[in-house]
Design an enzyme around this catalytic site. Structure first.
Site, short mmCIF file in Angstrom:
data_model
loop_
_atom_site.label_atom_id
_atom_site.label_comp_id
_atom_site.label_asym_id
_atom_site.label_seq_id
_atom_site.Cartn_x
_atom_site.Cartn_y
_atom_site.Cartn_z
N ASP A 126 36.09 17.61 93.40
CA ASP A 126 37.04 16.97 93.02
C ASP A 126 36.96 15.43 92.78
O ASP A 126 38.00 14.68 93.02
CB ASP A 126 38.47 17.42 93.74
N ASP A 154 34.81 21.11 96.83
CA ASP A 154 35.85 21.19 95.79
C ASP A 154 35.48 20.36 94.34
O ASP A 154 36.03 20.80 93.17
CB ASP A 154 37.23 20.58 96.14
N ARG A 177 40.44 14.83 111.22
CA ARG A 177 41.16 13.89 110.44
C ARG A 177 41.83 13.05 111.24
O ARG A 177 42.39 13.33 112.31
CB ARG A 177 42.13 14.93 109.72
N THR A 234 32.07 17.30 99.25
CA THR A 234 33.33 18.20 99.58
C THR A 234 32.89 19.64 98.60
O THR A 234 32.39 19.13 97.36
CB THR A 234 34.44 17.56 98.99
N ARG A 256 43.13 23.88 96.05
CA ARG A 256 44.40 23.73 95.68
C ARG A 256 44.61 22.57 94.76
O ARG A 256 45.58 22.31 93.97
CB ARG A 256 45.08 23.41 96.77
N ASP A 266 37.70 12.25 98.90
CA ASP A 266 38.46 11.00 98.23
C ASP A 266 39.20 10.24 99.68
O ASP A 266 39.29 9.08 99.35
CB ASP A 266 39.44 11.36 96.96
N GLY A 295 37.17 17.49 104.92
CA GLY A 295 36.51 18.91 105.24
C GLY A 295 34.97 18.93 105.00
O GLY A 295 34.51 18.06 104.38
#
Ligand code: ADP
Length: 318
Positions: A130, A128, A73, A126, A172, A104, A12
């Protein structure tokens, strides 16, 4: 000693990726390395979409969101035969090292390439936040600023109308955006993967809020529940009329904040410096305000435990 560096963005997109690309390009050139842009992530690497970059190639990019190299992707990249083709393409240009910017999944791809002999260093990009090895990922700060800007605006109108605003945000797999912005806007309720989703608890908090507030803000991460259904339940069971807003991809865009520009720029410099030192198979992480290189495998499996502390603060402060 490495001579030619490739750079790609994958997974992303995130605001600040362009600043990181610029830093990698300029640091490479500063150190007399040739630098090549690989378009559309691992897909472009597999398809041979590779082009030499120069100082000027990255002019006027620093302040722009997205990634000018594009991203895509390619799930098949986990297949070693696909990676062999990618390595042949790198060999054709004599590229002996790669900087990969992404999340990741991107790091797993880089680790797999590194194990096949291509020196890879990752930069966490990213929205997020994360990636557990690093306190911050590039794009997180900008995305949060976009979210609070939207929620502040929704609050203006919802308090005029005595409404409850339900806002669905990204994340998410990680509720960092939801929990951090929840504190930043004084949300009445946040629900994410980490906090769980308890409809009775939400209704009870909103009922209590309705006794002394003209508005309520509920932030929910994507894929947790249907926010329109949640709005119906809150409207039925509390004195507030509730409306749901899905922020969606607007969270990925925009000009990066100072924090993201500085993080991206300094991580880009550090990534090339690590390659010059002969280091690879690692990603650049910010830990306690310092940039460090952490092996991919370690960074991917580390635990980040700040979110529930922040959630506790949020529960006290509304
Ligand atoms: P992000 O990097 O944002 O987590 P993805 O999870 O979509 O995004 O990963 C980006 C790309 O990285 C994938 O499309 C794929 O090409 C590559 N990738 C992901 N996981 C692996 C893996 N286990 N092995 C090799 N490549 C991978």
């Amino acid at each position: 000693m490495i001579k030619k560096v490739g750079i790609l963005t994958s997974g992303g997109d995130a605001p600040g990726m362009n600043a990181a690309i610029r830093a990698v390009v300029r640091t490479s050139i500063y150190n007399n390395l040739e630098v090549y842009g690989i378009y559309d992530g691992y897909r472009g690497l597999y398809e041979g979409k590779i082009e030499r970059l120069f100082r000027k190639s990255v002019s006027e990019r620093l302040m722009r969101g997205g990634t000018f190299l594009g991203t895509a992707r390619l799930p098949e990249f986990s297949n070693p035969e696909i990676r062999e083709v990618a390595i042949e393409n790198l060999n054709e240009y004599g590229i002996d090292a790669l900087v990969t910017i992404g999340g990741d999944g991107t790091f797993r791809g880089a680790l797999a390439l590194d194990k096949m002999g291509i020196k890879c260093v990752g930069i966490p990009g990213t929205i997020d936040n994360d990636i557990n090895g690093t306190d911050y990922t590039i794009g997180f700060d900008t995305a949060m600023n976009t979210v609070i800007d939207a929620i502040d605006k929704l609050r203006d109108t919802s308090s005029s109308h005595r409404r409850c605003s339900i806002i669905e945000v990204m994340g998410r797999n990680c509720g960092a955006i939801a929990i951090w912005t929840g504190i930043a806007v004084g949300a009445e309720y946040v629900a994410s993967k980490e906090t769980g989703f308890d409809i009775d608890d939400i209704v009870e908090v909103i009922r209590q809020a309705s006794r002394f507030k003209r508005h309520a803000v509920v932030i929910v991460t994507e894929n947790l529940t249907n926010v329109d259904e949640l709005a119906k339940i809150i409207t039925e069971k509390t004195p507030f009329e509730a409306r749901a807003t899905v922020l969606g991809h607007v969270q990925r865009g925009g000009s990066p904040t100072v924090r993201d520009r500085v993080l991206a720029s300094t991580m880009g410099v550090k990534a090339v410096e690590e390659l010059l030192k002969g280091n690879s198979g690692c990603c650049i992480c910010e830990v306690g305000n310092k940039l460090v290189a952490i092996p991919f495998e370690e960074a991917l499996k580390m635990e980040k435990d700040d979110l529930m502390d922040k959630y506790r603060a949020l529960k006290v402060l509304w």
